[in-house]
Design a protein around this motif. Structure first.
Motif, PDB file in Angstrom:
ATOM      1  N   TYR A   3       8.548   7.444  11.512  1.00 33.87           N
ATOM      2  CA  TYR A   3       9.547   6.932  10.573  1.00 33.87           C
ATOM      3  C   TYR A   3       9.148   7.115   9.103  1.00 33.87           C
ATOM      4  N   ARG A   4       8.224   8.035   8.846  1.00 31.35           N
ATOM      5  CA  ARG A   4       7.807   8.236   7.462  1.00 31.35           C
ATOM      6  C   ARG A   4       8.934   8.859   6.642  1.00 31.35           C
ATOM      7  N   LYS A   5       8.855   8.668   5.342  1.00 29.38           N
ATOM      8  CA  LYS A   5       9.866   9.184   4.418  1.00 29.38           C
ATOM      9  C   LYS A   5       9.213  10.240   3.531  1.00 29.38           C
ATOM     10  N   VAL A   6       9.711  11.461   3.574  1.00 30.88           N
ATOM     11  CA  VAL A   6       9.188  12.533   2.728  1.00 30.88           C
ATOM     12  C   VAL A   6      10.018  12.554   1.447  1.00 30.88           C
ATOM     13  N   ASN A   7       9.381  12.302   0.323  1.00 36.01           N
ATOM     14  CA  ASN A   7      10.076  12.213  -0.963  1.00 36.01           C
ATOM     15  C   ASN A   7      10.371  13.590  -1.548  1.00 36.01           C
ATOM     16  N   ASP A   8      11.197  13.629  -2.552  1.00 36.88           N
ATOM     17  CA  ASP A   8      11.611  14.900  -3.167  1.00 36.88           C
ATOM     18  C   ASP A   8      10.432  15.691  -3.730  1.00 36.88           C
ATOM     19  N   ASP A   9       9.390  14.981  -4.191  1.00 34.82           N
ATOM     20  CA  ASP A   9       8.235  15.673  -4.780  1.00 34.82           C
ATOM     21  C   ASP A   9       7.204  16.087  -3.734  1.00 34.82           C
ATOM     22  N   LEU A  43       9.335  -0.652  10.410  1.00 30.12           N
ATOM     23  CA  LEU A  43      10.011  -1.918  10.717  1.00 30.12           C
ATOM     24  C   LEU A  43      11.453  -1.871  10.220  1.00 30.12           C
ATOM     25  N   ASP A  44      11.638  -1.328   9.031  1.00 28.36           N
ATOM     26  CA  ASP A  44      12.962  -1.225   8.424  1.00 28.36           C
ATOM     27  C   ASP A  44      13.825  -0.204   9.165  1.00 28.36           C
ATOM     28  N   TYR A  45      13.393   1.053   9.192  1.00 30.21           N
ATOM     29  CA  TYR A  45      14.202   2.128   9.779  1.00 30.21           C
ATOM     30  C   TYR A  45      14.270   2.045  11.302  1.00 30.21           C
ATOM     31  N   GLY A  46      13.143   1.719  11.924  1.00 30.95           N
ATOM     32  CA  GLY A  46      13.091   1.677  13.393  1.00 30.95           C
ATOM     33  C   GLY A  46      13.984   0.601  13.977  1.00 30.95           C
ATOM     34  N   LEU A  47      13.909  -0.601  13.408  1.00 36.83           N
ATOM     35  CA  LEU A  47      14.741  -1.683  13.919  1.00 36.83           C
ATOM     36  C   LEU A  47      16.216  -1.485  13.553  1.00 36.83           C
TER      37      LEU A  47
END
Length: 470
Positions: free
Chosen positions: A131-137, A148-152
């Motif tokens: 569930y990691r978030k790859v940022n624009d940079d 916890l946020d995205y998974g649930l």
């Protein structure tokens, strides 16, 4: 002024301790949550901590490293970044505190929980990658706040996940200020600062400057720094420990016997059996962060397109830092106890000084080397925990206010150097252990997502279908 700050800090810690350390029949609720989570994860994933061990070593060696995978650091750098946060003073001062408070029996429970914590690390670090978030940079944001946020949210529990993620972020920032910062500054001053003879506040200021130089470069510089520091300090420390153990092999059976027998003895040291059990688990979790989820923040940045693979790498952390390093520290303390005037079982808290005296009683000049090792341990821990708190802060407040977090973090370096050990260690326990509440609760809902992914990955591994690069 400095004394007033320390006194205020002590009052603050005393006020929040009863709230976060609720007990059930003398057993802290958070310790119960961490213990049950680690054991359940181990059974649920069919002892992945045992069957995945050899594969983890191959991954760390770089056998499966694809330089073109998305991420910022290698598997090895991710492991050393996470290890630099765990192989810190928890392994030197923390073990001494455990033995001082809980006696030899506490060591048994440290090793016991570390074995199961390997599975807890697998769960959190696999979820961190998933569930990691790859940022624009190109930078990566990951860890419990995000899974916890995205998974649930995927499971239709968006508000619940957002609350758990936010609560976790608050605790990880507190953990960064406490165990990842103030505890390290406090105990490194005891061994290194006092040895070179400078005032505690000046030591704190100089240490803060050194930390600032590294943290400005982000996870890439942190990874480049830790991959050099961690192997050196582990070899130095483990080498000296092995020398003392091997030259006192006749005492080892007695030490092992006392560790096992006093783990279950009702009259053992501090608070009887429950006291020893709780002390061992608290110090082990403080050392390896199993169930706390913090290591997943570092492992989320690893270059890989296989989330399960990174989880398997992460399992090695608790094995190295608690089962190997902490056990060696405890063995040295117990082997040399008769010649160590600071040794106590059930008395006042003795941190790094007790460990230093233990080594010094066997190798007269080693406390000087240990003081340097302690400095490296504390420094590497502080830069890795800065990164953990950084991600928690950005999750809550965004990147624009990060300068405020950096100023507070560096200020805590100075505060840690002047504060009393008892206040610092209580605050550190409160923050780091409390991360386990939202993390373990959330993971219970998310482990069904991981089960088929592990089975699919493992079947490909067994069939020899995983592509290798070295």
């Amino acid at each position: 002024m400095l004394n007033q700050i320390n006194d205020f800090f002590g009052v603050f810690v005393s006020a929040i301790a009863p709230i976060l350390f609720m007990e059930i029949n003398g057993f802290p609720l958070i310790v119960l949550v961490l213990l049950s989570g680690a054991v359940i994860f181990t059974v649920y994933f069919n002892f992945i901590n045992v069957r995945g061990f050899k594969h983890a070593i191959d991954i760390i060696k770089g056998k499966y490293d694809n330089p073109n995978d998305i991420g910022q650091i290698s598997h090895f750098q991710a492991l050393t970044s996470a290890l630099s946060a765990t192989i810190g003073l928890g392994n030197i001062a923390g073990v001494a505190v455990a033995v001082s408070l809980g006696g030899p029996g506490a060591v048994f429970w440290m090793v016991f929980i570390a074995f199961f914590s390997m599975s807890a690390k697998f769960v959190s670090c696999t979820l961190g990658q998933l569930y990691r978030k790859v940022n624009d940079d190109g930078s990566v944001s990951g860890g419990p706040m995000y899974y916890l946020d995205y998974g649930l949210k995927e499971k239709g529990m968006g508000i619940f996940g957002k609350v758990l993620g936010s609560v976790y972020a608050v605790f990880i920032i507190g953990g960064a200020f406490g165990g990842g910062n103030m505890f390290q500054a406090n105990q490194s001053y005891e061994l290194f600062g006092k040895l070179i003879g400078i005032p505690d506040y000046l030591y704190g200021i100089l240490l803060a400057i050194l930390v600032a130089i590294v943290i400005i470069g982000g996870i890439k510089r942190i990874g480049q720094t830790t991959e050099k520091i961690v192997p050196v300090m582990v070899v130095l420390y483990v080498g000296a420990s092995l020398f003392i153990i091997l030259t006192n092999l006749d005492k080892l059976p007695g030490v092992l016997s006392s560790i096992i027998s006093q783990a279950f003895a009702p009259e053992a040291a501090y608070g009887g059996f429950i006291g020893v059990l709780v002390t061992g688990i608290k110090r082990a979790v403080f050392s390896n962060e199993g169930g706390v989820g913090s290591a997943s923040i570092a492992h989320s940045a690893a270059k890989t397109d296989e989330p399960v693979r990174e989880g398997i790498v992460a399992m090695i952390g608790p094995f190295i830092d608690t089962i190997v390093v902490c056990f060696m520290t405890a063995s040295v303390i117990l082997i040399t106890k008769d010649a160590n005037p600071l040794y106590q079982s059930g008395g006042s808290i003795n941190g790094a000084e007790l460990t230093s005296a233990a080594f010094g009683s066997a190798i007269s000049w080693f406390p000087y080397i240990l003081s340097i090792v302690v400095f490296l341990f504390s420094f590497s821990t502080m830069i890795s925990w800065y990164y953990y708190g950084d991600k928690g802060w950005k999750y809550l407040f965004g990147a624009k206010s990060i300068k405020a977090y950096q100023a507070m973090y560096l200020g805590c370096v100075v505060l840690g150097a002047i504060a009393s050990l008892e206040n610092v260690i209580t605050f550190s326990d409160l923050m780091i252990l409390s991360c386990g509440f939202p993390n373990i609760i959330g993971c219970f809902f998310l482990i069904p997502v991981l089960k088929p992914k592990l089975e699919e990955y493992w079947s490909r591994y067994k069939a020899g279908e995983l592509k290798t690069y070295h």
